[in-house]
Design a protein around this motif. Structure first.
Motif, short mmCIF file in Angstrom:
data_model
loop_
_atom_site.label_atom_id
_atom_site.label_comp_id
_atom_site.label_asym_id
_atom_site.label_seq_id
_atom_site.Cartn_x
_atom_site.Cartn_y
_atom_site.Cartn_z
N CYS A 263 0.87 -1.34 -0.02
CA CYS A 263 -0.02 -0.01 -0.03
C CYS A 263 0.88 1.18 0.05
N THR B 169 0.67 4.01 1.68
CA THR B 169 0.49 4.28 3.04
C THR B 169 -0.49 5.52 3.09
N CYS B 170 -0.81 6.13 4.26
CA CYS B 170 -1.62 7.39 4.58
C CYS B 170 -1.43 7.57 5.99
N ARG C 278 -3.15 6.64 8.39
CA ARG C 278 -3.62 5.70 9.24
C ARG C 278 -2.40 4.66 9.75
N GLY D 261 -0.61 -1.49 5.18
CA GLY D 261 -0.44 -0.54 6.25
C GLY D 261 -1.54 -0.65 7.48
N CYS D 262 -2.63 -1.00 6.90
CA CYS D 262 -3.59 -1.16 7.91
C CYS D 262 -5.01 -2.19 7.36
N ASN E 112 -8.40 -0.47 4.22
CA ASN E 112 -8.49 -0.85 2.89
C ASN E 112 -7.69 -1.97 2.54
N GLU F 41 -7.37 -4.17 -0.94
CA GLU F 41 -6.34 -4.04 -2.11
C GLU F 41 -5.40 -5.26 -2.20
S1 SF4 Z 1 -5.71 2.94 4.24
FE1 SF4 Z 1 -4.31 1.49 5.34
S2 SF4 Z 1 -3.94 0.01 3.62
FE2 SF4 Z 1 -4.81 1.72 2.47
S3 SF4 Z 1 -2.83 3.45 2.11
FE3 SF4 Z 1 -3.72 3.91 4.34
S4 SF4 Z 1 -2.29 2.50 5.71
FE4 SF4 Z 1 -1.99 1.66 3.56
#
Ligand code: SF4
Length: 384
Positions: free
Chosen positions: A252, A254-255, A257, A287-288, A291, A295
């Protein structure tokens, strides 16, 4: 293509074999001097892939390379223009069934003072094309050069027409593929550093390959040629033109979260997978849990990170929940075990429909899945 001197035999052998191990089907070496062609006799038996000799200004280098047992010759019509010399090279290749690549690179095609009538005609044909001038030179140069090969009844030819301009590369190869019935070697020449050269290269090459044009390719970076091989292979893999060797990594972007150092984890996983895994296992590093499950659908093995933890799934089954410091080793361990299972025939890649449901975040990952879903008014899915 190698980046070192061909006459430094040990280094050159090591570089060729390193590129071959990375996935190169054949490797090109420069032979600007006699000492380079002399090195070929000792070098060729020690390498694991066919070698192409890049001949620039001296047709004698081509003859010497052929004599040394080279597997393919690359000639530049802009540099070796003497018809008698070209005939000599053709005859020597013919005798040993060695193919010749005719490479009309943009940079080496010099417009001659006595412009040919044919070039003028072609200039008219391409007058509406932004790159009409170069196209006219390339096509007329090719026609003129290939005439010599036709006169010698030599058909073992590959053509390339590289440029730094992606649009010209696309236009040139499309034009050449419609006019000549020979295999095409694709490339964007002097594409620059890898950081910018990747886009410059894969956009036109991807476009051409998707149009069914191209038989071999080289990506050219001002960097270690290992990246050229890696990126060239990845291009073929993502276009479905070659069966993947080694694991495929999904990650992913990342973001906000994210709660672990995912960038480092992804790089560490990538490095280790490329060293240890030979089967095309699909591995997802997410990352979590928000999503991530959607994904990474289709992955054989997946890890969802959370609050300094990671939950690992193999074929849709949860197998472990480990602290961040242990994610890498545990994930690799699962990949190794899974590869052994596949090799032993006890399971198959992608066989089980991977339907990874989000792991229960309450008190575990703490990624807020429950809160988010409650706010959305959506009931939580059943946790496996
Ligand atoms: S929502 Fe979760 S899986 Fe999607 S980019 Fe952010 S950390 Fe990654």
């Amino acid at each position: 293509m190698t980046s070192g001197f061909t006459h430094e035999i040990d280094k050159c052998v090591a570089e060729i074999n390193k590129l071959a191990t990375a996935g190169a089907d054949f490797v090109r070496v420069a032979v600007p001097e006699r000492k380079d062609t002399q090195a070929l006799k000792e070098l060729l038996p020690r390498v694991s892939v066919p070698v192409v000799a890049d001949v620039h200004f001296h047709f004698q280098r081509a003859l010497e390379a052929i004599d040394a047992g080279i597997h393919k010759i690359r000639l530049n019509p802009g540099n070796i223009t003497d018809r008698a010399q070209v005939r000599d090279v053709i005859q020597a290749c013919k005798a040993k069934n060695i193919p010749i690549r005719v490479g009309v690179n943009e940079g080496s095609i010099v417009e001659r003072k006595d412009k040919q009538r044919r070039m003028k005609e072609l200039g008219g044909v391409f007058s509406n094309n932004k790159h009409g001038h170069f196209l006219a030179i390339m096509i007329s140069k090719l026609e003129e050069y290939l005439e010599i090969f036709q006169e010698e009844n030599f058909e073992n030819i590959v053509i390339s027409a590289k440029s730094i301009d992606p649009e010209l590369v696309i236009a040139a190869y499309k034009e050449i593929s419609s006019r000549f019935d020979y295999p095409l070697h694709l490339g964007v020449t002097h594409a620059g550093p890898k950081e910018t050269g990747t886009i410059r290269s894969v956009v036109p090459l991807g476009h051409l390959l998707c149009s069914g044009i191209g038989d071999t390719l080289r990506i050219s970076y001002a960097n270690d040629p290992i990246y050229e091989v890696e990126d060239g292979l990845e291009l073929l893999y993502v276009l479905g033109l070659r069966t993947r060797v080694g694991a495929e990594l999904i990650a992913c972007p990342t973001c906000g979260r994210i709660q672990v150092d995912l960038f480092k984890l992804v790089q560490d996983v990538r490095k280790q997978l490329s060293k240890e895994i030979s089967l095309p296992i699909k591995v997802a590093v997410m990352g979590c849990v928000v999503n991530g499950p959607g994904e990474c659908e289709g992955a054989d093995i997946a890890i969802f990170a959370g609050d300094r933890k990671g939950i690992i799934y193999v074929q849709g089954q949860r197998v472990a929940s480990v602290p961040e410091a242990e994610i890498l080793e545990r994930l690799l361990d699962e990949c190794r075990k899974f590869e052994q299972e596949v090799k032993a025939g006890r399971t198959k890649l992608g066989e089980k429909k991977v339907d990874i449901l989000p792991p229960d975040p309450i008190g575990e990952l703490g990624s807020g899945w429950e809160k988010i879903e409650q706010e959305r008014g959506v009931s939580l899915p059943v946790v496996k």
